[in-house]
Design a protein around this motif. Structure first.
Motif, short mmCIF file in Angstrom:
data_model
loop_
_atom_site.label_atom_id
_atom_site.label_comp_id
_atom_site.label_asym_id
_atom_site.label_seq_id
_atom_site.Cartn_x
_atom_site.Cartn_y
_atom_site.Cartn_z
N UNK A 116 0.84 -1.21 0.00
CA UNK A 116 0.00 0.00 0.00
C UNK A 116 0.87 1.25 0.00
N UNK A 117 1.90 1.24 0.83
CA UNK A 117 2.82 2.38 0.87
C UNK A 117 3.49 2.56 -0.48
N UNK A 118 3.95 1.45 -1.05
CA UNK A 118 4.66 1.51 -2.33
C UNK A 118 3.75 2.02 -3.44
N UNK A 119 2.50 1.58 -3.46
CA UNK A 119 1.55 2.04 -4.46
C UNK A 119 1.30 3.55 -4.32
N UNK A 120 1.20 4.01 -3.10
CA UNK A 120 0.99 5.44 -2.86
C UNK A 120 2.22 6.25 -3.28
N UNK B 130 2.59 11.45 2.56
CA UNK B 130 2.34 12.28 3.74
C UNK B 130 1.53 11.49 4.77
N UNK B 131 1.92 11.61 6.05
CA UNK B 131 1.14 10.95 7.09
C UNK B 131 -0.27 11.52 7.18
N UNK B 132 -0.42 12.80 6.88
CA UNK B 132 -1.76 13.38 6.94
C UNK B 132 -2.68 12.74 5.90
N UNK B 133 -2.13 12.26 4.79
CA UNK B 133 -2.95 11.58 3.80
C UNK B 133 -3.30 10.16 4.26
N UNK B 134 -2.40 9.54 5.02
CA UNK B 134 -2.70 8.21 5.57
C UNK B 134 -3.80 8.32 6.61
N UNK B 135 -3.69 9.30 7.50
CA UNK B 135 -4.59 9.41 8.64
C UNK B 135 -5.92 10.05 8.28
N UNK C 193 -3.75 2.59 7.83
CA UNK C 193 -4.36 3.65 8.62
C UNK C 193 -4.91 3.09 9.93
N UNK C 194 -5.57 1.94 9.85
CA UNK C 194 -6.18 1.36 11.05
C UNK C 194 -5.12 1.02 12.08
N UNK C 195 -4.04 0.39 11.64
CA UNK C 195 -2.98 0.03 12.58
C UNK C 195 -2.33 1.27 13.17
#
Length: 407
Positions: free
Chosen positions: A62-66, A80-85, A102-104
């Motif tokens: 997921x990180x790699x795709x983003x 950006x963490x703000x985009x994850x959260x 995001x859930x974890x």
């Protein structure tokens, strides 16, 4: 009859121009959301927290795709963490339906001290993955963070023990290690999130009228012409054709390099009388070109195809060209005098090209129009434009000829 300008090369994007630079641009200062001293203290804490999250291979995919999507939009290898959260709440870059990451992350952060969840959601702290294109989709990355060291950084490697508990080993990594092994870096993006265009809504120019160059931006252009009746006068545009950099301007843990090309010119204005000069206000066109560390090390060219001057007139004597590697800081200007000629007399028009105090100034020059429209800029033997260079950067300054048509 209505008239439109039609440039023969269709895969070209026009750069928005700032119409008025007579006043100081208040948007050029350091963003309120970047607090270097405070945010840097969080980087190690976030790296440790992430290494203890028990992320699996799907989370890293997921990180790699983003990361890959960020690259497609002309950004660096970042998430950006703000985009994850925030996830799907007015995000500008990444929009997906669900996220175990995001859930974890949310579950872990909600238990932490110091209100770190709110801080991350409103910060410019990010996941940066150098050389991400080389990932084999199997090896779990180690996690490090950017600190004051330039070359060697402490990293954390998570190992799942047979009983299911997580053991974290510590190692030291440098750029050579990151070239051979997947490494995630927790660092601070000096590009404020507010200055990113709303890519999710197909926007490629930000609030300060800076075009973010990418293949997606180029492919956005569609020209549909109907009822063409008559071909009129010729029109000439000037564009940045392609770009390449061979020098790393930042430390490896802080990312690739973000270049901004500014051009100031009197555009789309025919000067017939001296009175017309009172209404002349030079346009400032800007295009941002991000090159990853691998792009730079491999000396890869990228097509920019950004029109910087859409209607170059014979009255123009020169244009101002400025190239910087972008960082943050307070607003500054390069005041360049542009030449115009009318009835055999030459006049000067002030143009202010904006940059920031932390930028690396690579090149400032005033190109003569006669130079741009000459064989010094175009190789007639192989029908290619000349590659210009400064500061280990290379670019072409190209001319397109079209015609005004009636429809």
């Amino acid at each position: 009859m209505k008239k439109i300008y039609f440039v023969l090369l269709l895969a070209t994007i026009f750069v928005a121009c700032n119409e008025d630079f007579n006043q100081t641009d208040s948007n050029l200062g350091t963003s309120n959301n970047i607090n270097l001293s405070t945010d840097k203290k969080m980087l190690e804490e976030v790296a440790v927290l992430l290494s203890n999250l028990n992320l699996d291979l799907e989370d890293y995919k997921e990180i790699h795709q983003s990361i890959s999507q960020s690259l497609e939009y002309g950004l660096d290898e970042c998430y950006y963490f703000r985009e994850i959260l925030n996830f799907n709440q007015n995000n500008k870059i990444i929009n997906t339906t669900n996220s175990s990451l995001k859930q974890k992350l949310t579950n872990s952060l909600s238990l932490s001290r110091n209100n770190i969840l709110d801080k991350l959601t409103n910060s410019n702290i990010q996941i940066y993955w150098p050389y991400s294109e080389d990932w084999d989709q199997k090896t779990i990355p180690v996690i490090t963070f950017a600190d004051d060291n330039k070359n060697i950084h402490t990293a954390f490697k998570s190992i799942i023990l047979p009983e299911g508990t997580i053991k974290t080993d510590t190692l030291f990594v440098d750029e050579e290690y990151a070239k051979r092994n997947p490494v995630i870096v927790i660092n601070l993006n000096t590009l404020p999130y507010e200055e990113i265009p709303d890519f999710s809504n197909n926007k490629f120019i930000n609030k300060d009228n800076v075009l973010f160059s990418s293949k997606k931006a180029i492919n956005k252009i569609n020209t549909n012409l109907y009822e063409i009746e008559k071909v009129g006068d010729p029109i000439y545009s000037i564009k940045i054709g392609k770009f390449m950099a061979s020098k790393q301007y930042d430390d490896w843990a802080n990312g690739g390099s973000e270049f901004v090309i500014h051009i100031g010119a009197v555009d789309q204005f025919k000067i017939n009388t001296v009175d017309d000069l009172r209404n002349v206000n030079p346009n400032i066109s800007r295009v941002r070109i991000t090159r990853s560390r691998k792009d730079i090390s491999k000396k890869r060219w990228t097509d920019v195809n950004a029109v910087m001057v859409s209607d170059s007139q014979p009255n123009d004597i020169d244009l101002a060209f400025m190239l910087v590697e972008e960082d943050q800081g307070s607003g500054r200007f390069w005041e360049a005098n542009l030449g115009l000629e009318l009835a055999g007399k030459k006049y000067r028009i002030d143009a202010k090209l904006p940059f920031k105090s932390g930028d690396d100034m690579i090149y400032q020059v005033k190109y003569r129009r006669n130079f741009i429209f000459s064989t010094l800029n175009y190789n007639t033997k192989n029908n290619t434009f000349v590659e210009h260079t400064a500061g280990n950067c290379y670019w072409t300054l190209e001319v397109n000829k079209g015609q005004i048509i009636n429809y």
